[in-house]
Design a protein around this motif. Sequence first.
Motif, short mmCIF file in Angstrom:
data_model
loop_
_atom_site.label_atom_id
_atom_site.label_comp_id
_atom_site.label_asym_id
_atom_site.label_seq_id
_atom_site.Cartn_x
_atom_site.Cartn_y
_atom_site.Cartn_z
N ILE A 76 -7.58 143.26 -63.37
CA ILE A 76 -8.23 144.56 -63.27
C ILE A 76 -7.28 145.59 -62.66
O ILE A 76 -7.15 146.72 -63.13
CB ILE A 76 -9.53 144.46 -62.44
CG1 ILE A 76 -10.57 143.62 -63.17
CG2 ILE A 76 -10.09 145.87 -62.17
CD1 ILE A 76 -11.04 144.19 -64.48
N LYS A 80 -5.70 148.86 -64.49
CA LYS A 80 -5.97 150.18 -63.91
C LYS A 80 -4.69 150.98 -63.75
O LYS A 80 -4.63 152.18 -64.07
CB LYS A 80 -6.69 150.03 -62.58
CG LYS A 80 -7.21 151.33 -61.99
CD LYS A 80 -8.10 151.09 -60.79
CE LYS A 80 -8.72 152.38 -60.29
NZ LYS A 80 -9.66 152.14 -59.14
N GLY A 97 -12.66 148.18 -58.71
CA GLY A 97 -11.70 147.15 -58.31
C GLY A 97 -12.31 146.29 -57.22
O GLY A 97 -13.52 146.08 -57.19
N SER A 102 -14.08 149.08 -55.19
CA SER A 102 -15.34 148.98 -55.93
C SER A 102 -16.31 150.07 -55.50
O SER A 102 -17.09 150.59 -56.32
CB SER A 102 -15.96 147.60 -55.73
OG SER A 102 -16.39 147.42 -54.39
N THR A 105 -16.18 153.46 -57.34
CA THR A 105 -16.49 153.51 -58.77
C THR A 105 -17.31 154.74 -59.16
O THR A 105 -16.99 155.42 -60.14
CB THR A 105 -17.19 152.22 -59.22
OG1 THR A 105 -16.40 151.10 -58.85
CG2 THR A 105 -17.41 152.22 -60.72
N GLY A 148 -15.30 145.97 -61.55
CA GLY A 148 -14.41 146.74 -62.43
C GLY A 148 -15.19 147.31 -63.59
O GLY A 148 -15.89 146.58 -64.30
#
Length: 444
Positions: A76, A80, A97, A102, A105, A148
């Motif tokens: 991930i 990215k 992530g 995370s 997001t 992700g």
Amino acid sequence: MTRRAGSADLPLHTGRVPAWLGQRMSRLGAVIAQAVIHHYGRDEFLRRLAHPFWFQSFGAVMGMDWHSSGMTTSVIGALKRGLAPLSGELGLYVCGGRGRHSRRTPDELLAVGDVTGLDAVPLVASSRMVAKVDSAAVQDGFDLYLHGFVVAADGKWTVIQQGMHTGQRMARRYHWLSEGLESFVEAPHAAIDGRAAGSAIMNLTDRRAAASRSGQMDLLHAMGPDRLVHEVMRIEDRLPPPPAQGELPHLSLPAHHDVRPADVNMRRLHGALAAASEAGPRDFAGLLRVPGVGARTVRALALVAEVVHGAPCRFSDPARFSLAHGGKDRHPYPVPVAVYDRTLSVMKAAVTAAKLGREERLDAIRRLDGAARRLERDATGPSFSAIMAEEYGRSHEYGGRSVSGHEPPPPRRVSEGQGDRVMRHDGQPQDQQGHEGKTSRQAG
């Protein structure tokens, strides 16, 4: 309607990806993504990310540990970083992530909406709902720590989440795909990586749990929150067993870190080796118009080509793809940096030429995959141990590197009286059992 594509158990490992490998993973991940999108389209790339077997093989061919939980985080992160400069061109954005990443997001999805014109509010809601379902509706003892969210410019998306079970020292990965998604709470997963491990798992997203979901709502309205909490506390030690889950293809990744013969489909590996031999350094270099491509690079390209063009059913042995570029922890062998960089240059040149309408280089890589499939039916070759011995023996020549550092040259033998003595790469003698002479210091 979405489907579950299979499952896998991932041993929980710690550690970090060294910068020299992380940078290469970002570049190779991006160029493989470009090749898949060029040949099969952006939707197909999202579908492949949602397939746990392909995802595991994708990470293995990039030189990451072939079976550990860190595979998910590393892939991930690599995507990215690698796709960020290409997001406008490909219309593909990687958000979220591990850990604190995370939690960013929603903000990252809102930023994607500003760039693309998408209404990002439903995307943010989907992100939160996916996390809520896998942490509350599916209670399997695995605590989520990675989220992700890969979204396309047309609003289609794939989510890859992972949780850890510290007691079992295992990780479980959850795959979501927006294509065909009709409900967040009824059979929504494209795949859940991990086999049920006892009666402690509760999956309220299963279709057979519809009565349970409905009953919970009825209880909430009829009893009210206070009486409901009291009743749950009274019966919490008498939970009913979960409904039986259908059997799915299951990838059970072992606890051992090293790659063993049983982990590799040797017939497919011999097909890739035979295709590399048949192509030959000179012919294949001429075909790709890239000088300096040798047989070892062609072997790596054969496995990369299968990741780009292979059918999902061929990814049941992700360990095989680790034989393209090794692994950072020297399993199956140190990363051959020179081969890795040559693979990158060949793939990048092929993708760049294809963008300009010159398909011959990218088509050559596709033909390499076709040759491997054709030859694997009858191809034979060296044993797994012989392949490993050759890789370790030539690791220094290939620029072998791991988290422990650069690989030294192999010991060399020199004649001495009635027998041979083994000389280390620094000139110090060893006895026949490989021990250093008394005057030498212990090697690090």
